[in-house]
Design a protein around this motif. Sequence first.
Motif: not given
Length: 274
Positions: A134-143
């Motif tokens: 699927g398309e990865l979003q920036v918000r999917d990468v945790s802080l």
Amino acid sequence: MTPSPAGRAARGFGAPDFPWWLVALAALALGVALAIAFDPAYRQILSILSAGVVTTVLVTAMAFAGALALGLLVALAGRSRSRIARNAARFYVEVIRGVPVLVLLFWIAFAAMPLLVSAWNGIAAPLRVIGLAGELQVRDVSLLARAVIALVVAYSAFVAEIVRAGIEAVPQGQVEAAEALGLSRWQRMRHVVLPQAIRTVLPPLGNDLVAMVKDSSLVSVLGVADITQMGKVFAAGSFRFMETYSVVAYLYLLMTVTLSLGVRALERRLRARR
């Protein structure tokens, strides 16, 4: 007649190696421990911050392991026969060491991560067509992940310099002897150079681990729930700044002093074997 330094040391007075600093530190730690034992407010703060200790240890362990791996690769690239690899490694080390860790943390978390996500989406485009990704979003990468990546990058440059110095400390005669035995460049590095370099680099790597425990507090600026962030949130809500930050400092001191004493013991053991 004033006794000589050797005489005073022999009688136990003014012995230069007696760790008075450790006695003072133990007294300070005992004072905070007694406050935690007898003051309900301190016990409450310690209970709240205990969850942050787990995050701090996790961030430090993951970041240090990644920094070791990446730093070793950069150090080996710096020793490569390829001029491009050597210059790329030197460029990486000088740039990363020249940027403050906090600035690097912000840059990787909010500037580099969107670029990496866009690059990944471009590479994975064929997989999305056939439904395998699927398309990865920036918000999917945790802080938390961004903070760990930033610490890996920041400390890998220092690890690379430590490893490089350790490799260069291996006597050239041993390398030449291994070459005379017909060992390849990789075999010389694996069987002769690195085993000897490890003994040299372990103490400074231990010091870097201590420094990383302290610098892990910087991840609190991203909202990661480590010791510092948990303390900051509690102090802001309770206005118990003195008690909260005393316990925060106490927890960091426990970890760093324990690691520092371990590094000193390791140094003594390595010196005794030489």
